[in-house]
Motif scaffolding. Structure first.
Motif, PDB file in Angstrom:
ATOM      1  N   GLN A   1       0.859  -1.181   0.000  1.00 11.72           N
ATOM      2  CA  GLN A   1       0.000   0.000   0.000  1.00 11.72           C
ATOM      3  C   GLN A   1       0.900   1.237   0.000  1.00 11.72           C
ATOM      4  O   GLN A   1       2.035   1.176   0.461  1.00 11.72           O
ATOM      5  CB  GLN A   1      -0.898  -0.023   1.253  1.00 11.72           C
TER       6      GLN A   1
ATOM      7  N   VAL B   1      -1.656   6.490   3.749  1.00 14.84           N
ATOM      8  CA  VAL B   1      -3.000   6.605   3.182  1.00 14.84           C
ATOM      9  C   VAL B   1      -4.075   6.872   4.236  1.00 14.84           C
ATOM     10  O   VAL B   1      -5.096   7.480   3.938  1.00 14.84           O
ATOM     11  CB  VAL B   1      -3.415   5.377   2.332  1.00 14.84           C
ATOM     12  N   TYR B   2      -3.850   6.433   5.479  1.00  6.03           N
ATOM     13  CA  TYR B   2      -4.912   6.592   6.475  1.00  6.03           C
ATOM     14  C   TYR B   2      -5.230   8.063   6.777  1.00  6.03           C
ATOM     15  O   TYR B   2      -6.386   8.460   6.735  1.00  6.03           O
ATOM     16  CB  TYR B   2      -4.609   5.796   7.752  1.00  6.03           C
TER      17      TYR B   2
ATOM     18  N   LEU C   1      -4.751  10.494   4.770  1.00  6.98           N
ATOM     19  CA  LEU C   1      -5.365  11.022   3.544  1.00  6.98           C
ATOM     20  C   LEU C   1      -6.842  10.629   3.475  1.00  6.98           C
ATOM     21  O   LEU C   1      -7.676  11.392   2.990  1.00  6.98           O
ATOM     22  CB  LEU C   1      -4.629  10.507   2.300  1.00  6.98           C
ATOM     23  N   LEU C   2      -7.154   9.445   3.985  1.00  8.39           N
ATOM     24  CA  LEU C   2      -8.545   8.992   4.014  1.00  8.39           C
ATOM     25  C   LEU C   2      -9.360   9.797   5.029  1.00  8.39           C
ATOM     26  O   LEU C   2     -10.429  10.320   4.704  1.00  8.39           O
ATOM     27  CB  LEU C   2      -8.601   7.501   4.359  1.00  8.39           C
TER      28      LEU C   2
ATOM     29  N   TRP D   1      -4.353  18.270   0.001  1.00  8.71           N
ATOM     30  CA  TRP D   1      -4.674  16.841  -0.017  1.00  8.71           C
ATOM     31  C   TRP D   1      -4.091  16.182  -1.274  1.00  8.71           C
ATOM     32  O   TRP D   1      -3.460  15.134  -1.209  1.00  8.71           O
ATOM     33  CB  TRP D   1      -6.194  16.658   0.031  1.00  8.71           C
TER      34      TRP D   1
ATOM     35  N   VAL E   1      -1.446  13.127  -1.871  1.00  5.76           N
ATOM     36  CA  VAL E   1      -1.658  11.933  -2.701  1.00  5.76           C
ATOM     37  C   VAL E   1      -0.477  11.756  -3.661  1.00  5.76           C
ATOM     38  O   VAL E   1       0.048  10.652  -3.827  1.00  5.76           O
ATOM     39  CB  VAL E   1      -2.998  12.031  -3.487  1.00  5.76           C
TER      40      VAL E   1
ATOM     41  N   MET F   1      -6.803   1.254   5.810  1.00  5.64           N
ATOM     42  CA  MET F   1      -7.862   2.090   5.262  1.00  5.64           C
ATOM     43  C   MET F   1      -9.225   1.686   5.795  1.00  5.64           C
ATOM     44  O   MET F   1     -10.233   1.842   5.145  1.00  5.64           O
ATOM     45  CB  MET F   1      -7.853   2.034   3.740  1.00  5.64           C
TER      46      MET F   1
ATOM     47  N   THR G   1      -9.533   5.697  -5.141  1.00  5.78           N
ATOM     48  CA  THR G   1      -9.619   4.663  -4.102  1.00  5.78           C
ATOM     49  C   THR G   1      -9.914   5.300  -2.739  1.00  5.78           C
ATOM     50  O   THR G   1     -10.729   4.799  -1.970  1.00  5.78           O
ATOM     51  CB  THR G   1      -8.308   3.853  -4.033  1.00  5.78           C
ATOM     52  N   LEU G   2      -9.258   6.428  -2.457  1.00  2.22           N
ATOM     53  CA  LEU G   2      -9.462   7.109  -1.177  1.00  2.22           C
ATOM     54  C   LEU G   2     -10.863   7.688  -1.074  1.00  2.22           C
ATOM     55  O   LEU G   2     -11.515   7.578  -0.024  1.00  2.22           O
ATOM     56  CB  LEU G   2      -8.408   8.215  -1.006  1.00  2.22           C
ATOM     57  N   SER G   3     -11.353   8.282  -2.165  1.00  2.00           N
ATOM     58  CA  SER G   3     -12.713   8.849  -2.149  1.00  2.00           C
ATOM     59  C   SER G   3     -13.736   7.746  -1.930  1.00  2.00           C
ATOM     60  O   SER G   3     -14.711   7.914  -1.189  1.00  2.00           O
ATOM     61  CB  SER G   3     -13.018   9.563  -3.467  1.00  2.00           C
TER      62      SER G   3
ATOM     63  N   ALA H   1     -13.642   6.647   1.700  1.00  2.00           N
ATOM     64  CA  ALA H   1     -14.267   7.633   2.594  1.00  2.00           C
ATOM     65  C   ALA H   1     -15.788   7.501   2.529  1.00  2.00           C
ATOM     66  O   ALA H   1     -16.471   7.504   3.564  1.00  2.00           O
ATOM     67  CB  ALA H   1     -13.829   9.044   2.210  1.00  2.00           C
TER      68      ALA H   1
END
Ligand SMILES: [Zn+2]
Length: 353
Positions: free
Chosen positions: A95, A99-100, A102-103, A118, A122, A138, A226-228, A231
């Motif tokens: 990963q 990322v956490y 950012l999430l 943001w 990324v 995540m 992926t992050l959107s 969330a």
């Protein structure tokens, strides 16, 4: 008795098609007559045991099935299932770092300046490259851990396209629901979903979806998506956690996503709400003994849910107003109308018997 499971269908990316066709030709994927109860049509293929026993998520867009490399969006499953795949793939799963945060940044409203910061985050994560992960970072861990049932993995060929079906044990099973309420669930894009349980209104919290500029590098775009999605999934899962213990019956809209014009369908898929509505929520409800009813959503956003008579009102932004003076949240009004439609159907059915 068969084990109670959940299943999730992931569309395979075209880059993997030649490998899959070759695997069919070589007998590594064998056609079966199994009825998966997942799709109405298509040919089901069972991978040979050597492939089934060697499955790992390499990263969120790539699954190794023995010697086969399956590209697809493997984070498009609920958190519980996502965690279980990652946990089973530790030592292999990679990963992007950081990322956490950012999430979680997407779980509160964002100003344009926040969006720029943001996106820079990324880009920085992608620049560092994917690294071996120590755990699932995540997810919120709101669900009981489950098991990824590797031996159940199947592939489906349908009209020239390929899908992979992943199965999971369903631990939080009940035969009798905890709650007794008839809960209506309205699907939208903002909020993603609104539930009505009596006079109680429950809705998903707002999720930021920063704009990714055109021409952005594909990897950055992919991670942002992926992050959107993750969330939006967190917001929907939180709603599920609150709704499921109250519901004895869940009334949902019948939505034919294929028939929608404009970008409703694309947006509903991007924001996880289509997956939630078509797959996650009904599967979770069934596992807890909750009856799932589907009713037509026609006019549910135009009829006043508070008036005894059939009164049409007007909607302005998030507010619904009827000529009799009832003012309420438009999504809550629609969710209440779903419940009312359900009771109407029950009453008609009783008169017929
Ligand atoms: Zn009214």
């Amino acid at each position: 008795m068969t084990q109670h499971t959940t299943h999730h269908v992931i569309r395979v990316k075209r880059t993997a098609y030649p490998q899959l066709q070759q695997a069919v030709a070589s007998g590594q994927l064998q056609p079966t007559q199994e009825n998966l109860d997942v799709m109405d049509q298509g040919q089901v293929y069972q991978p040979v045991p050597q492939l089934l026993n060697a499955q790992n998520l390499v990263h969120d867009r790539e699954l190794k099935l023995g010697t086969l490399t399956i590209a697809g969006e493997f984070s498009r499953v609920p958190e519980q299932e996502h965690t279980s795949i990652i946990t089973a793939s530790l030592g292999v799963y990679r990963q992007y770092p950081g990322v956490y945060p950012l999430l979680t940044a997407l779980l509160v409203p964002m100003l344009p300046a926040d969006e720029a910061a943001w996106l820079a985050g990324v880009r920085a994560a992608v620049a560092q490259g994917r690294q071996l992960a120590a755990g699932a970072d995540m997810v919120d861990d709101i669900w009981v851990p489950t098991d990824w049932l590797r031996d159940r993995t199947r592939l489906i060929g349908l009209a020239g396209d390929w899908f992979i079906v992943l199965y999971f044990a369903q631990p939080d099973r009940r035969t009798v629901p905890e709650g007794r309420a008839v809960v209506g669930l309205d699907i939208g894009l903002s909020p993603l979903a609104t539930a009505a349980a009596g006079q109680q209104q429950l809705a998903t919290w707002p999720v930021a979806e920063p704009t990714v500029p055109a021409g952005e590098w594909a990897e950055v775009r992919a991670l942002a998506e992926t992050l959107s999605y993750a969330a939006a999934r967190a917001a929907l899962e939180d709603l599920m956690v609150h709704v499921l213990p109250q519901a004895g019956t869940l009334v949902m809209e019948q939505i034919d996503y294929v028939k929608f014009r404009g970008d409703f369908t694309a947006t509903a898929r991007r924001r996880a709400v289509a997956d939630f509505h078509q797959s996650w929520m009904p599967q979770r409800a069934h596992a807890r003994g909750i009856t799932v009813m589907r009713v037509s959503p026609a006019f549910t956003s135009q009829i006043c849910s508070q008036c005894r008579a059939h009164t049409l009102g007007t909607r302005q932004g998030p507010t619904f107003t009827c000529p009799q003076g009832h003012i309420l949240n438009a999504h809550f009004n629609a969710a209440k109308n779903l419940v009312r439609r359900y009771w109407g159907q029950q009453a008609r059915a009783r008169r017929l018997t």
